[in-house]
Write an enzyme that holds these catalytic residues in place. Structure first.
Site, PDB file in Angstrom:
ATOM      1  N   LYS A 193      38.768   6.081  97.058  1.00 37.60           N
ATOM      2  CA  LYS A 193      39.682   7.237  96.966  1.00 37.60           C
ATOM      3  C   LYS A 193      39.064   8.486  97.586  1.00 37.60           C
ATOM      4  O   LYS A 193      39.710   9.198  98.365  1.00 37.60           O
ATOM      5  CB  LYS A 193      40.000   7.466  95.485  1.00 37.60           C
ATOM      6  CG  LYS A 193      41.035   8.496  95.185  1.00 37.60           C
ATOM      7  CD  LYS A 193      40.537   9.881  94.817  1.00 37.60           C
ATOM      8  CE  LYS A 193      39.808  10.113  93.562  1.00 37.60           C
ATOM      9  NZ  LYS A 193      39.406  11.520  93.360  1.00 37.60           N
ATOM     10  N   ASN A 194      37.802   8.760  97.282  1.00 33.50           N
ATOM     11  CA  ASN A 194      37.215  10.009  97.785  1.00 33.50           C
ATOM     12  C   ASN A 194      36.903   9.958  99.282  1.00 33.50           C
ATOM     13  O   ASN A 194      36.727  10.997  99.909  1.00 33.50           O
ATOM     14  CB  ASN A 194      35.973  10.391  96.973  1.00 33.50           C
ATOM     15  CG  ASN A 194      36.357  10.935  95.608  1.00 33.50           C
ATOM     16  OD1 ASN A 194      37.527  11.254  95.359  1.00 33.50           O
ATOM     17  ND2 ASN A 194      35.399  11.040  94.703  1.00 33.50           N
ATOM     18  N   CYS A 205      39.784  23.111  87.643  1.00 33.39           N
ATOM     19  CA  CYS A 205      39.626  21.692  87.386  1.00 33.39           C
ATOM     20  C   CYS A 205      39.303  21.530  85.921  1.00 33.39           C
ATOM     21  O   CYS A 205      38.811  22.449  85.287  1.00 33.39           O
ATOM     22  CB  CYS A 205      38.494  21.199  88.262  1.00 33.39           C
ATOM     23  SG  CYS A 205      37.785  19.697  87.722  1.00 33.39           S
ATOM     24  N   ARG A 261      35.241  25.838  90.088  1.00 32.73           N
ATOM     25  CA  ARG A 261      34.822  25.019  91.244  1.00 32.73           C
ATOM     26  C   ARG A 261      34.755  25.855  92.525  1.00 32.73           C
ATOM     27  O   ARG A 261      35.676  25.872  93.328  1.00 32.73           O
ATOM     28  CB  ARG A 261      35.750  23.811  91.407  1.00 32.73           C
ATOM     29  CG  ARG A 261      35.470  22.749  90.361  1.00 32.73           C
ATOM     30  CD  ARG A 261      36.343  21.540  90.473  1.00 32.73           C
ATOM     31  NE  ARG A 261      35.942  20.599  91.506  1.00 32.73           N
ATOM     32  CZ  ARG A 261      36.387  19.342  91.574  1.00 32.73           C
ATOM     33  NH1 ARG A 261      37.196  18.886  90.665  1.00 32.73           N
ATOM     34  NH2 ARG A 261      36.000  18.548  92.529  1.00 32.73           N
ATOM     35  N   ASP A 321      30.433  10.768  88.932  1.00 30.66           N
ATOM     36  CA  ASP A 321      31.748  10.153  88.702  1.00 30.66           C
ATOM     37  C   ASP A 321      31.662   8.863  87.890  1.00 30.66           C
ATOM     38  O   ASP A 321      32.688   8.266  87.564  1.00 30.66           O
ATOM     39  CB  ASP A 321      32.458   9.882  90.045  1.00 30.66           C
ATOM     40  CG  ASP A 321      32.797  11.170  90.774  1.00 30.66           C
ATOM     41  OD1 ASP A 321      32.786  12.237  90.129  1.00 30.66           O
ATOM     42  OD2 ASP A 321      33.060  11.114  91.990  1.00 30.66           O
ATOM     43  N   ARG A 336      45.562   8.837  89.204  1.00 35.72           N
ATOM     44  CA  ARG A 336      45.199   9.578  90.425  1.00 35.72           C
ATOM     45  C   ARG A 336      44.159   8.832  91.243  1.00 35.72           C
ATOM     46  O   ARG A 336      44.075   9.017  92.452  1.00 35.72           O
ATOM     47  CB  ARG A 336      44.609  10.954  90.057  1.00 35.72           C
ATOM     48  CG  ARG A 336      45.641  11.926  89.548  1.00 35.72           C
ATOM     49  CD  ARG A 336      45.010  13.238  89.199  1.00 35.72           C
ATOM     50  NE  ARG A 336      44.591  13.915  90.420  1.00 35.72           N
ATOM     51  CZ  ARG A 336      44.373  15.207  90.510  1.00 35.72           C
ATOM     52  NH1 ARG A 336      44.539  15.974  89.455  1.00 35.72           N
ATOM     53  NH2 ARG A 336      44.000  15.746  91.643  1.00 35.72           N
TER      54      ARG A 336
HETATM   55  N1  EPU Z   1      29.572  23.827  94.659  1.00 38.60           N
HETATM   56  C1  EPU Z   1      29.288  25.152  94.875  1.00 38.60           C
HETATM   57  N2  EPU Z   1      29.816  25.751  95.975  1.00 38.60           N
HETATM   58  C2  EPU Z   1      30.597  25.103  96.864  1.00 38.60           C
HETATM   59  C3  EPU Z   1      30.902  23.744  96.641  1.00 38.60           C
HETATM   60  C4  EPU Z   1      30.368  23.118  95.518  1.00 38.60           C
HETATM   61  O1  EPU Z   1      28.581  25.780  94.094  1.00 38.60           O
HETATM   62  O2  EPU Z   1      31.044  25.721  97.848  1.00 38.60           O
HETATM   63  C5  EPU Z   1      28.995  23.153  93.489  1.00 38.60           C
HETATM   64  C6  EPU Z   1      30.057  22.628  92.521  1.00 38.60           C
HETATM   65  O3  EPU Z   1      30.461  23.624  91.628  1.00 38.60           O
HETATM   66  C7  EPU Z   1      29.336  21.480  91.862  1.00 38.60           C
HETATM   67  C8  EPU Z   1      28.441  20.940  92.964  1.00 38.60           C
HETATM   68  O4  EPU Z   1      28.327  21.986  93.932  1.00 38.60           O
HETATM   69  O5  EPU Z   1      28.541  21.946  90.820  1.00 38.60           O
HETATM   70  C9  EPU Z   1      28.945  19.700  93.672  1.00 38.60           C
HETATM   71  O6  EPU Z   1      30.266  19.894  94.146  1.00 38.60           O
HETATM   72  P1  EPU Z   1      30.848  19.080  95.375  1.00 38.60           P
HETATM   73  O7  EPU Z   1      31.320  20.042  96.385  1.00 38.60           O
HETATM   74  O8  EPU Z   1      29.869  18.029  95.780  1.00 38.60           O
HETATM   75  O9  EPU Z   1      32.095  18.353  94.712  1.00 38.60           O
HETATM   76  P2  EPU Z   1      33.563  18.174  95.310  1.00 38.60           P
HETATM   77  O10 EPU Z   1      33.508  17.952  96.766  1.00 38.60           O
HETATM   78  O11 EPU Z   1      34.439  19.241  94.771  1.00 38.60           O
HETATM   79  C10 EPU Z   1      33.560  15.571  95.174  1.00 38.60           C
HETATM   80  C11 EPU Z   1      34.397  14.507  94.559  1.00 38.60           C
HETATM   81  C12 EPU Z   1      34.241  14.533  93.053  1.00 38.60           C
HETATM   82  C13 EPU Z   1      32.763  14.346  92.717  1.00 38.60           C
HETATM   83  C14 EPU Z   1      31.891  15.374  93.452  1.00 38.60           C
HETATM   84  C15 EPU Z   1      30.409  15.131  93.288  1.00 38.60           C
HETATM   85  C16 EPU Z   1      36.216  14.296  96.100  1.00 38.60           C
HETATM   86  C17 EPU Z   1      37.654  14.517  96.399  1.00 38.60           C
HETATM   87  N3  EPU Z   1      35.787  14.723  94.928  1.00 38.60           N
HETATM   88  O12 EPU Z   1      33.995  16.807  94.632  1.00 38.60           O
HETATM   89  O13 EPU Z   1      34.964  13.428  92.562  1.00 38.60           O
HETATM   90  O14 EPU Z   1      32.563  14.500  91.329  1.00 38.60           O
HETATM   91  O15 EPU Z   1      32.180  15.339  94.862  1.00 38.60           O
HETATM   92  O16 EPU Z   1      30.071  13.861  93.723  1.00 38.60           O
HETATM   93  O17 EPU Z   1      35.489  13.740  96.905  1.00 38.60           O
HETATM   94  C18 EPU Z   1      36.149  12.163  90.969  1.00 38.60           C
HETATM   95  O18 EPU Z   1      36.344  11.312  91.844  1.00 38.60           O
HETATM   96  O19 EPU Z   1      36.385  11.974  89.749  1.00 38.60           O
HETATM   97  C19 EPU Z   1      35.620  13.476  91.359  1.00 38.60           C
HETATM   98  C20 EPU Z   1      35.727  14.533  90.598  1.00 38.60           C
END
Ligand code: EPU
Length: 420
Positions: free
Chosen positions: A22-23, A117, A123, A307, A399
């Site tokens: 999915k991701n 979220c 986030r 996850d 989802r």
């Molecule tokens: N963060 C920042 N600044 C940013 C971006 C992220 O501080 O600009 C922080 C976040 O707050 C968090 C950490 O960095 O503490 C990691 O966030 P990341 O950007 O890696 O997460 P994401 O891209 O929002 C994706 C997955 C999530 C998964 C995370 C971590 C997708 C669509 N979502 O989220 O998946 O938990 O990476 O691996 O790819 C799930 O599938 O249940 C899910 C939530």
């Protein structure tokens, strides 16, 4: 309102074929709009997040069709807007990948600010913006819309991410792919879905090197063409079913997986007392004895995936001792604890940590899924518990898990979807 009704306490036996990740697909679908031609994407899990994303593209005039089970075609030749601000965009977080894609394609983008979220609070997306700015964009937020323009054009650049971010790595990679010059992403995320996105873009004619390491080099190209591509297996879906077998007992084989992507999850399940055997594209988990207490620390890939953290917590509620789960990625991702406690679990939530004192059995209870993986944890606990559990708010689970009911029933679970 739909709910799952689970009558637990039965071990699970059999095989489950795992769907595409999915991701990975939620990043690859927006990437497909960069092609001057049709992209055919296979092994697509038709979960509600993916269907929503396709709908968002259709709203923009893109042909985004499910043409066969698990096969999606995207043709963005009629896409002439850099603006995605409908209600669907506000609800669907990953629609922010359109920022990077629009910036690449048009040099400008306007996309609704992603909502909060259930576990990560606001986030932040500061690292995405840092990357866009390095490529020459001016970025600001107006009326809940993130606006990015490149009045002086865009140019490849060095971007150092202050923390590892999957979304930031995806978004800046998308923005860089049609940007002239060399972009170097440092401290990039190394998740398998980052590699999948890079492979997909390279199939389209991009020049991306180093995905899967923390330094990704992107040599901007002037155009990309259509391609046919198959999504990698979902390591979190696979890990979830293995965790279900670890909690309920029995022996389950997940097929169509890449065992390498599951390494940290398998290690944790082994530490918890499960027996694991693996082949090229399958993993079998058997668990007959007691569950052992295990300490887990979620961190970016190749660390233990955040996850999978709630699902492992569900397993460890039945361990023979005290386990500590630390989450360094999402420090408040423990809302599932209060629901599992209704089943008799003993979990003390502390900053960044859940301390789980194992109990000898769980009893069925009523729970409400509070996010995708929390919902999966509740399903796992319910499968292991004595008696009947009811899980509401299951739209979160739907989802990200394709045909979860059918797949679990296939291995003998007594679970049904009840619509009211
Ligand atoms: N963060 C920042 N600044 C940013 C971006 C992220 O501080 O600009 C922080 C976040 O707050 C968090 C950490 O960095 O503490 C990691 O966030 P990341 O950007 O890696 O997460 P994401 O891209 O929002 C994706 C997955 C999530 C998964 C995370 C971590 C997708 C669509 N979502 O989220 O998946 O938990 O990476 O691996 O790819 C799930 O599938 O249940 C899910 C939530």
């Amino acid at each position: 309102m739909d709910k799952y009704v689970v009558r637990g306490g039965k071990p699970l036996f059999g095989d489950i074929t795992i769907s595409g990740a999915k991701n990975a697909v939620v990043a690859i679908i927006p990437a497909a709009i960069l092609a001057e031609g049709v992209c055919r994407i296979e092994n697509v899990p038709l979960v509600s997040d993916v269907l929503t994303e396709l709908e968002i593209l259709r709203e923009l005039g893109v042909r985004a069709d499910v043409v066969a089970p698990g096969v999606v075609e995207i043709d963005a030749s009629r896409l002439h807007t850099h603006r995605a601000v409908s209600e669907l965009n506000q609800k669907f977080r990953a629609s922010y990948y359109l920022l990077g894609a629009f910036l690449s394609k048009f040099g400008k983008a306007e996309v609704s600010m992603p909502g909060g979220c259930n576990f990560g609070g606001a986030r932040p997306i500061d690292q995405h913006i840092k990357g866009f700015e390095a490529l020459g964009a001016e970025v600001f937020v107006e009326d809940g819309i993130i606006k990015a323009y490149t009045p002086n054009g865009k140019q490849g650049a060095h971007v150092y991410f202050d923390g590892v971010t999957v979304g930031g790595t995806v978004n800046v990679m998308l923005a860089a792919v049609l940007t002239p010059g060399l972009t170097v992403l440092e401290n990039a995320a190394r998740e398998p879905h980052i590699v999948d996105l890079a492979n997909f873009l390279n199939y389209m004619g991009a020049e991306i090197m180093g995905a899967g390491t923390d330094i990704i080099r992107i040599k901007g190209v002037s155009k990309l063409h259509g391609c046919t591509y198959s999504i990698i297996p979902d390591q979190i879906e696979a890990g979830t079913f293995l965790a279900a077998a670890a909690a309920a007992g029995g022996s389950v084989t997940v097929r169509n997986v890449t065992p390498k992507h599951l390494e940290a999850t398998l290690k944790a399940l082994q530490d918890a007392g499960a027996l694991i055997t693996e082949g090229d594209d399958y993993v079998t988990l058997s668990r007959a004895g007691r569950i052992l207490p295990t300490n887990i620390k979620a961190s970016p890939y190749p660390g233990f995936p955040t996850d999978m953290q709630p699902q492992l917590a569900a397993v460890l509620t039945l361990a023979d001792g005290v386990s500590v789960i630390t989450d360094d990625v999402w420090d408040t991702r423990f809302k599932y604890a209060e629901h599992l406690e209704r089943m008799g679990a003993q979990i003390s939530v502390q900053p960044r940590q859940a301390v789980i004192t194992g109990v000898s059995s769980l009893q069925g209870a009523e729970m409400s899924a509070c996010d995708l993986r929390a919902g999966a944890a509740m399903v796992i606990a319910a499968l292991a518990a004595r008696g009947e559990s009811v899980i509401t708010n299951i739209h979160y689970v739907e989802r990200g898990y394709e045909n979860i009911i059918q797949k679990l029933r296939q291995v003998g679970a007594d679970i049904e979807l009840v619509s009211e």
